[in-house]
Design an enzyme around this catalytic site. Sequence first.
Site, PDB file in Angstrom:
ATOM      1  N   CYS A   2       1.080  -1.167   0.207  1.00 53.59           N
ATOM      2  CA  CYS A   2       0.051   0.025   0.103  1.00 53.59           C
ATOM      3  C   CYS A   2       0.867   1.312   0.248  1.00 53.59           C
ATOM      4  CB  CYS A   2      -0.684   0.031   1.297  1.00 53.59           C
ATOM      5  SG  CYS A   2      -1.834  -1.403   1.379  1.00 53.59           S
ATOM      6  N   ARG A  27       1.718   1.216  -5.858  1.00 56.07           N
ATOM      7  CA  ARG A  27       1.800   0.466  -4.761  1.00 56.07           C
ATOM      8  C   ARG A  27       0.457  -0.241  -4.417  1.00 56.07           C
ATOM      9  NH1 ARG A  27       6.455   1.125  -2.007  1.00 56.07           N
ATOM     10  NH2 ARG A  27       5.466   0.260  -0.135  1.00 56.07           N
ATOM     11  N   TRP A  76      -3.630  -1.813  -1.422  1.00 58.36           N
ATOM     12  CA  TRP A  76      -3.984  -2.992  -2.037  1.00 58.36           C
ATOM     13  C   TRP A  76      -4.227  -4.089  -0.996  1.00 58.36           C
ATOM     14  CZ3 TRP A  76      -1.596  -7.969  -1.623  1.00 58.36           C
ATOM     15  CH2 TRP A  76      -1.962  -8.703  -3.035  1.00 58.36           C
ATOM     16  N   ASN A 100       0.980   0.586   6.002  1.00 58.63           N
ATOM     17  CA  ASN A 100       1.523  -0.326   4.823  1.00 58.63           C
ATOM     18  C   ASN A 100       1.995  -1.482   5.432  1.00 58.63           C
ATOM     19  OD1 ASN A 100       2.205  -1.641   2.451  1.00 58.63           O
ATOM     20  ND2 ASN A 100       4.162  -0.422   2.678  1.00 58.63           N
ATOM     21  N   GLY A 101       1.556  -2.640   5.173  1.00 58.51           N
ATOM     22  CA  GLY A 101       2.079  -3.844   5.843  1.00 58.51           C
ATOM     23  C   GLY A 101       0.950  -4.829   6.356  1.00 58.51           C
ATOM     24  N   GLU A 492      11.629 -14.994 -17.927  1.00 59.68           N
ATOM     25  CA  GLU A 492      11.067 -13.704 -17.715  1.00 59.68           C
ATOM     26  C   GLU A 492      10.308 -13.232 -18.658  1.00 59.68           C
ATOM     27  OE1 GLU A 492      11.247 -11.527 -15.674  1.00 59.68           O
ATOM     28  OE2 GLU A 492      11.138  -9.676 -16.446  1.00 59.68           O
ATOM     29  N   LYS A 496       6.323 -11.711 -17.996  1.00 56.94           N
ATOM     30  CA  LYS A 496       5.622 -10.314 -18.489  1.00 56.94           C
ATOM     31  C   LYS A 496       4.531 -10.382 -19.397  1.00 56.94           C
ATOM     32  CE  LYS A 496       7.861  -8.182 -16.622  1.00 56.94           C
ATOM     33  NZ  LYS A 496       8.936  -8.649 -15.760  1.00 56.94           N
ATOM     34  N   GLU A 499       1.903 -11.173 -16.472  1.00 59.93           N
ATOM     35  CA  GLU A 499       1.556 -10.243 -15.827  1.00 59.93           C
ATOM     36  C   GLU A 499       0.391  -9.047 -16.101  1.00 59.93           C
ATOM     37  OE1 GLU A 499       5.416  -8.812 -14.587  1.00 59.93           O
ATOM     38  OE2 GLU A 499       4.522  -8.646 -12.576  1.00 59.93           O
ATOM     39  N   HIS A 515       9.519 -34.157 -22.545  1.00 59.98           N
ATOM     40  CA  HIS A 515       9.232 -34.703 -21.015  1.00 59.98           C
ATOM     41  C   HIS A 515       7.770 -34.237 -20.608  1.00 59.98           C
ATOM     42  CE1 HIS A 515      13.581 -36.130 -20.856  1.00 59.98           C
ATOM     43  NE2 HIS A 515      13.701 -34.909 -21.232  1.00 59.98           N
ATOM     44  N   LYS A 614       3.511  -3.307  -6.917  1.00 58.07           N
ATOM     45  CA  LYS A 614       4.974  -3.144  -7.321  1.00 58.07           C
ATOM     46  C   LYS A 614       5.744  -3.891  -6.378  1.00 58.07           C
ATOM     47  CE  LYS A 614       8.420  -1.943  -9.756  1.00 58.07           C
ATOM     48  NZ  LYS A 614       8.810  -2.496 -10.846  1.00 58.07           N
TER      49      LYS A 614
HETATM   50  C1  AGP Z   1       8.100  -8.466 -12.017  1.00 55.21           C
HETATM   51  O1  AGP Z   1       7.851  -8.072 -13.217  1.00 55.21           O
HETATM   52  C2  AGP Z   1       7.075  -8.754 -11.015  1.00 55.21           C
HETATM   53  N1  AGP Z   1       6.544  -7.373 -10.492  1.00 55.21           N
HETATM   54  C3  AGP Z   1       7.579  -9.474  -9.754  1.00 55.21           C
HETATM   55  O2  AGP Z   1       7.669 -10.683  -9.872  1.00 55.21           O
HETATM   56  C4  AGP Z   1       8.915  -8.868  -9.034  1.00 55.21           C
HETATM   57  O3  AGP Z   1      10.084  -9.015  -9.831  1.00 55.21           O
HETATM   58  C5  AGP Z   1       8.961  -9.555  -7.390  1.00 55.21           C
HETATM   59  O4  AGP Z   1       7.889  -9.280  -6.800  1.00 55.21           O
HETATM   60  C6  AGP Z   1      10.447  -9.221  -6.843  1.00 55.21           C
HETATM   61  O5  AGP Z   1      10.430  -7.917  -6.507  1.00 55.21           O
HETATM   62  P1  AGP Z   1      11.615  -7.193  -6.070  1.00 55.21           P
HETATM   63  O6  AGP Z   1      12.895  -7.446  -7.057  1.00 55.21           O
HETATM   64  O7  AGP Z   1      11.401  -5.748  -5.645  1.00 55.21           O
HETATM   65  O8  AGP Z   1      12.247  -8.028  -4.871  1.00 55.21           O
END
Ligand code: AGP
Length: 619
Positions: A2, A27, A76, A100-101, A492, A496, A499, A515, A614
């Site tokens: 958050c 956030r 969030w 936040n937390g 990766e 993307k 996400e 496999h 994020k």
């Molecule tokens: C990546 O596109 C994502 N947003 C997510 O997997 C991110 O990489 C992961 O949460 C790790 O975040 P950090 O690098 O801030 O630890």
Amino acid sequence: MCGITGYIGYQQAAPVILEALKKLEYRGYDSAGIAVLHQGKLQVRKMQGRLHALEARLASEAAPLQGTLGIGHTRWATHGEPSDANSHPHRAGAVAVVHNGIIENYAPLKAWLCGQGAAFQSGTDTEAAAHLINYYYQRQSRDRPHADPLASAVAAAMERLNGSYALAVIAEDAPDRILAVRKDSPLIVGAGRGEQFLASDVPALLSRTREVYFLEEGEIAALYRDRIAFFNGQGETVHRKAARIDWDAAAAEKGGYPHFMLKEIHEQPKALEDTLKQRLCTGAGGRRDVDLGDMPLEDWKNARRVVITACGTAWHAALVAKHALERFARLPAEVDIASESRYRDPILNSGEVFMAISQSGETADTLAAARLAKAQGASVLALTNTKGSTLAREAGCALYTQAGPEIAVASTKAFTTQLMAVYLMALKLGRLRGSLTQEEYCRHLSALEEIPEKARQILGDERRIQRAAAHCFHKAKVFFMGRQFDYPVSLESALKLKEINYTHSEAFAAGELKHGPIALVDNETLVVAAATQRRLFDKIASNMQEVAARGASLLVITWEGETAFDRTAQEVFPIPRTEDSFSPLLAVIPAQLFAYYCATARGNDPDKPRNLAKSVTVE
Ligand code: AGP
């Protein structure tokens, strides 16, 4: 997960707070709220929905919120579904709190507080913190007068709160201060003239001040109009020196791009140049060298093994780091997903080193894994993009990437700058451990120096990728495959697309195709093959034929001028040639653009993908 913010000064607080919340929305954005104190009355406005809904509601009111002291929140949801009642700020008696937390022991606290007469209005964990602070606040000012009863109440509550929290607290009868406290969640205080600011992240403060304080673990800050006081968990005054932030405010804005994500994809050449510039130097005898700051080189030079832990995209960078450290430095590397390693009771022996990779430096699982390693006596290195982050301050040593603020939830420039950092580290260690001659070392460094310009060339060809995305964004099943350095790139790339396009996409090592995954391949399937490892071209070519024979459409990311796959692939994304080992720095860029243009073709907001935030600062 958050964003919290606060203001105390001579200006009307509401506009300052709303401006900061806009910068914090990445956030979390399922609800938003604000509390402003005016003439001894707390005015709270909070609701489910994006920040603009709250702004519209405030604008529709007969008069704007008055008051020069306030706090704000963008959420969030973790405990309690998004709703007006579960939005922050939460009120309890005289106090209002934003958080936040996660308060992990909120249930027993709530039961006890209800026994003390507290009336809860929400299903959130945060409200328990608000009532607990109010409980002590009422008793402090009555039972034990204190120089600052609000600070004392916050400190007393902290003794009973378990979990992670960045809190901002105001009280109806305390018009001269805001209390801020952090444990495991980031909190930054900004110093102004006759006014003070607080926020979860730097970009939210940049338009107001560049003098900031990163709150330490367990620290309390009292923001007054003319000063800021810091206390430790025992209530003792702490003297802090402000850090000066050199990011320009524009860097945290979109810079003319439609989305932060596209801006950050295009910022990669500059971010890679900045990361190189920060590290490349002229060593002894005028020879090319790499400066790794205060990284404990002796520990790493003599290490028998390195354990690397991370989450998400950073974990993919860790997989590339393994290949690079083993290839160039002959240093055995083990990679572990942080949420797994933290509960495995990992074995860390003497003579081993530990690296945690995290863009935000606030990911809960990565922090926990790093703390565990440190507790076992390991030398812990943080590779992070965020100065002053918890990981940076808790690790023995921090290496910073120079990506600048990464606002989009989907990580792009943070990933490629992490790769650049680990390549430089691997080459330096290769030289120190004798696995690279000076000539080889210089040749590899020169190859890395050409990468930013090569990245620019790929970005110059984005229309081709946009056209391909226009034909593919609706595909329900997308597989990414590659071998060696191409495998983490495939992971990766799949993340993307998952996400931001919400496609069920997955990646596998191409050698695994037969496999199992091949059972899923049909004429509805799109397969994206990363093919840059020249000594394995015939292997990956076979895998491509195997999927094409089952009706899959095939996109291939490979070297410019390479024709080996032309007959099998519907589309080839060429990338400028470099050493095979460095291909992830370039091969991932077409995949980032492909995911971005699929998402925009589908009408998604790439910057705020559903269900994601994020920084995952809770488990
Ligand atoms: C990546 O596109 C994502 N947003 C997510 O997997 C991110 O990489 C992961 O949460 C790790 O975040 P950090 O690098 O801030 O630890």
